[in-house]
Design an enzyme around this catalytic site. Structure first.
Site, short mmCIF file in Angstrom:
data_model
loop_
_atom_site.label_atom_id
_atom_site.label_comp_id
_atom_site.label_asym_id
_atom_site.label_seq_id
_atom_site.Cartn_x
_atom_site.Cartn_y
_atom_site.Cartn_z
CD GLU A 60 6.88 -3.38 -10.91
OE1 GLU A 60 7.16 -4.38 -11.59
OE2 GLU A 60 7.12 -2.22 -11.30
CG PHE A 61 11.49 -0.42 -8.16
CD1 PHE A 61 11.92 0.04 -6.92
CD2 PHE A 61 12.09 -1.56 -8.68
CE1 PHE A 61 12.94 -0.60 -6.22
CE2 PHE A 61 13.10 -2.22 -7.99
CZ PHE A 61 13.53 -1.75 -6.76
CG LEU A 62 3.90 -0.89 -10.16
CD1 LEU A 62 2.79 -0.24 -9.36
CD2 LEU A 62 3.30 -1.86 -11.16
CD GLU A 112 -1.48 1.69 -5.34
OE1 GLU A 112 -2.35 2.46 -4.94
OE2 GLU A 112 -1.11 0.68 -4.70
CE LYS A 135 0.69 6.96 -5.83
NZ LYS A 135 2.04 6.77 -6.31
CE LYS A 167 -8.75 -7.64 -6.36
NZ LYS A 167 -7.46 -7.36 -5.72
CG ASP A 186 -6.70 -12.42 -6.84
OD1 ASP A 186 -5.85 -11.52 -6.93
OD2 ASP A 186 -7.31 -12.67 -5.77
CB CYS A 236 4.60 0.52 -0.89
SG CYS A 236 3.88 -0.56 -2.14
P1 NAD Z 1 -3.10 -6.13 -3.64
O1 NAD Z 1 -3.63 -6.39 -2.27
O2 NAD Z 1 -3.71 -5.07 -4.48
O3 NAD Z 1 -3.18 -7.48 -4.49
C1 NAD Z 1 -2.81 -8.73 -4.01
C2 NAD Z 1 -3.73 -9.76 -4.67
O4 NAD Z 1 -3.27 -11.05 -4.31
C3 NAD Z 1 -5.18 -9.66 -4.20
O5 NAD Z 1 -6.02 -9.53 -5.32
C4 NAD Z 1 -5.41 -10.97 -3.45
O6 NAD Z 1 -6.73 -11.45 -3.58
C5 NAD Z 1 -4.40 -11.87 -4.14
N1 NAD Z 1 -4.01 -13.05 -3.34
C6 NAD Z 1 -3.63 -13.09 -2.05
N2 NAD Z 1 -3.33 -14.34 -1.69
C7 NAD Z 1 -3.51 -15.11 -2.79
C8 NAD Z 1 -3.36 -16.49 -3.06
N3 NAD Z 1 -2.96 -17.34 -2.10
N4 NAD Z 1 -3.63 -16.93 -4.31
C9 NAD Z 1 -4.04 -16.08 -5.27
N5 NAD Z 1 -4.20 -14.76 -5.06
C10 NAD Z 1 -3.94 -14.28 -3.84
O7 NAD Z 1 -1.55 -5.89 -3.44
P2 NAD Z 1 -0.59 -5.02 -4.39
O8 NAD Z 1 -0.71 -3.60 -4.05
O9 NAD Z 1 -0.76 -5.48 -5.80
O10 NAD Z 1 0.83 -5.52 -3.87
C11 NAD Z 1 1.34 -6.81 -4.15
C12 NAD Z 1 2.80 -6.84 -3.75
O11 NAD Z 1 3.54 -5.91 -4.55
C13 NAD Z 1 3.06 -6.44 -2.29
O12 NAD Z 1 4.13 -7.18 -1.81
C14 NAD Z 1 3.45 -4.98 -2.40
O13 NAD Z 1 4.28 -4.57 -1.35
C15 NAD Z 1 4.22 -4.98 -3.71
N6 NAD Z 1 4.24 -3.69 -4.41
C16 NAD Z 1 3.11 -2.93 -4.46
C17 NAD Z 1 3.14 -1.71 -5.14
C18 NAD Z 1 1.92 -0.82 -5.20
O14 NAD Z 1 2.06 0.34 -5.59
N7 NAD Z 1 0.75 -1.32 -4.85
C19 NAD Z 1 4.33 -1.28 -5.77
C20 NAD Z 1 5.45 -2.10 -5.72
C21 NAD Z 1 5.39 -3.31 -5.03
#
Ligand code: NAD
Length: 439
Positions: free
Chosen positions: A149-151, A153, A322, A35, A30, A261
């Site tokens: 991804e379909f997880l 939170e 949620k 973090k 990251d 999302c």
């Molecule tokens: P998040 O914001 O929690 O995490 C993203 C991470 O990426 C952050 O820690 C950020 O610091 C890091 N980051 C950003 N740019 C970076 C870079 N250039 N190099 C390294 N690290 C970098 O986001 P998330 O909730 O984990 O979602 C990530 C993706 O997954 C999104 O596209 C989201 O739509 C998708 N998604 C999320 C969920 C969910 O429930 N959160 C479920 C399915 C899909």
């Protein structure tokens, strides 16, 4: 297999940890130094049930590590996941700058051919863009896989380990075989991999989220009608949802969908359609209904107490979008808070996990309580926004004693209207009969 997961948020950290738990060697990367530092210190920066234990175990067994250095992370890797955020840009499109920045970094640092797996939710055509970014930054040919991804939170680990399906979009046999090896433990327990082209894989994720958002807006809109015609949405959802073609899951009325999302994915899908001169009427309606629904609870409070809430204080139970998460992105609570504050009210809030994040976002505009009961003391009403389990069976006598007025606004229909009225509460909920406001 040696894997790098770039982006260590809700998805990347869970995916990386579960892959390590399946026996792979995983480095989570990251660019947020704080973090990574907290992960190196053994502190999990997000709340996700079961995650801490799993991270610690995989770190202890040396299958999981953390770094900010993407170059070292992808060195010797066979697979590199891109799991960075894809938030809404101002125009509603998905901001892909993080995805492409990582793709260029991977290309620039790769010393051997990689399978680059796009885990982030990305609009149709992004895999082609990632291929181009890799070609521009690397002499070596790489494969690009779309693996949305379909997880969810709150149940992310269980969802990742026990998915309904794994979607893999790719263009040839080689990455297909890599993905089969990667997810072998899941295949062994009968989880299906659906192979398709990259574009269809990308679209599948938006189709799923837009459909689920529509389902929520549909029941919310019917709940509003139920209030007008004095019907009970809970009975209606059972009546309609018991049809096996419809189903009862994900079919609850409430204060609207939020989170990181649905809102952004619904907007991004509309943006994609508009770029192709198409208007997605149903998807647009889902968003319009949701924006109204997020305002509904505050509107009920205005209907009861009038538009000027100066001098009043409300106890808010639940801030996260949620239960079982600390995620506040586009949480309905934020709309409720904003509307009540604007009307002059004071708010004392309690959430089992999201108060830290809420304080970061709201500053001292909202007072955070030490407990759900303490939040009630002297408040003019209780407002339930998030249906955490611990709010489901409270001691109502105690609630009545602590509140200045025995009034409850329940945005999640977690209490029984008959019981509450029998106990002397004024009780307002979503779509269960015509609300009777005094006076
Ligand atoms: P998040 O914001 O929690 O995490 C993203 C991470 O990426 C952050 O820690 C950020 O610091 C890091 N980051 C950003 N740019 C970076 C870079 N250039 N190099 C390294 N690290 C970098 O986001 P998330 O909730 O984990 O979602 C990530 C993706 O997954 C999104 O596209 C989201 O739509 C998708 N998604 C999320 C969920 C969910 O429930 N959160 C479920 C399915 C899909």
């Amino acid at each position: 297999m040696n894997i790098a997961v770039v982006g260590t948020g809700y998805v990347g950290l869970v995916a990386g940890t579960c892959l390590a738990d399946m026996g792979h060697q995983v480095v989570c990367v990251d660019n947020d130094r704080s973090k990574v530092q907290s992960l190196l210190d053994g502190i999990i920066p997000i709340y996700e049930p079961g995650l801490e234990h799993l991270v610690k175990r995989s770190v202890h067994e040396e299958r999981l590590s953390f770094t900010t250095d993407i170059r070292s992370a992808i060195h010797g890797c066979e697979v590199a996941y891109i799991a960075v955020g894809t938030p809404s840009a101002d125009d509603g499109s998905a901001d892909l700058s993080g995805v492409f920045a990582v793709a260029r970094e991977i290309g620039g640092y790769a010393v051997s051919s990689l399978t680059v797996v796009i885990k982030s939710t990305v609009p149709v055509g992004t895999a082609d863009g990632v291929r181009a970014a890799l070609r521009d930054s690397s002499e070596i040919p790489h494969h690009v896989v779309s693996n949305p991804e379909f997880l969810k939170e709150g149940t992310a680990i269980e969802d990742f380990r026990n998915p309904d399906r794994i979607i893999v979009g790719c263009a040839s046999e080689t990455p297909r075989r890599v993905m089969e090896r990667l997810y072998k433990p899941l295949l062994r327990i009968g989880k299906p991999i659906l192979f398709m082209d990259n574009r269809s894989a990308e679209m599948s994720k938006y189709a799923a989220n837009a459909f689920l958002a529509t389902r929520i807006s549909f029941i919310n809109e019917l709940a509003r009608l139920c209030e007008q015609v004095d019907a009970d949405i809970d009975a209606v959802r059972r009546g309609a949802g018991s049809d096996s073609r419809i189903g009862l899951r994900f079919f609850f009325p409430g204060v609207g969908y939020g989170g990181s999302c649905f809102p952004k994915d619904v907007r991004a899908l509309q943006f994609t359609a508009m770029a192709h001169d198409l208007h997605l009427h149903i998807v647009e309606a889902a968003e319009v209904v949701n924006l109204e629904q997020k305002r509904l609870l505050a509107r009920k409070i205005f209907a009861r107490f009038g538009p000027d809430l100066t001098g009043m204080r409300f106890a808010l139970w639940g801030l996260a979008f949620k239960p079982r998460t600390d995620d506040m992105r586009e949480a309905p609570s934020r709309v409720v808070v904003e509307m009540l504050l604007e009307a002059g009210a004071a708010i004392t809030a309690y959430d089992p996990e999201a108060m830290g994040e809420a304080s970061r976002l709201m500053g001292d505009k909202v007072r955070m309580a030490d407990s759900s009961l303490e939040a009630l003391d002297g408040a003019d009403a209780l407002v339930v926004v998030t249906e955490w389990n611990e709010f489901r069976s409270p001691d109502f006598e105690e609630i009545k004693q602590r509140l200045a007025k025995p009034v409850i606004f329940d945005g999640r229909n977690i209490y029984d209207p008959g019981d509450l009225r029998a106990m002397g509460f004024e009780y307002y909920c979503i779509g269960r009969g015509k609300p009777q406001y005094p006076g």
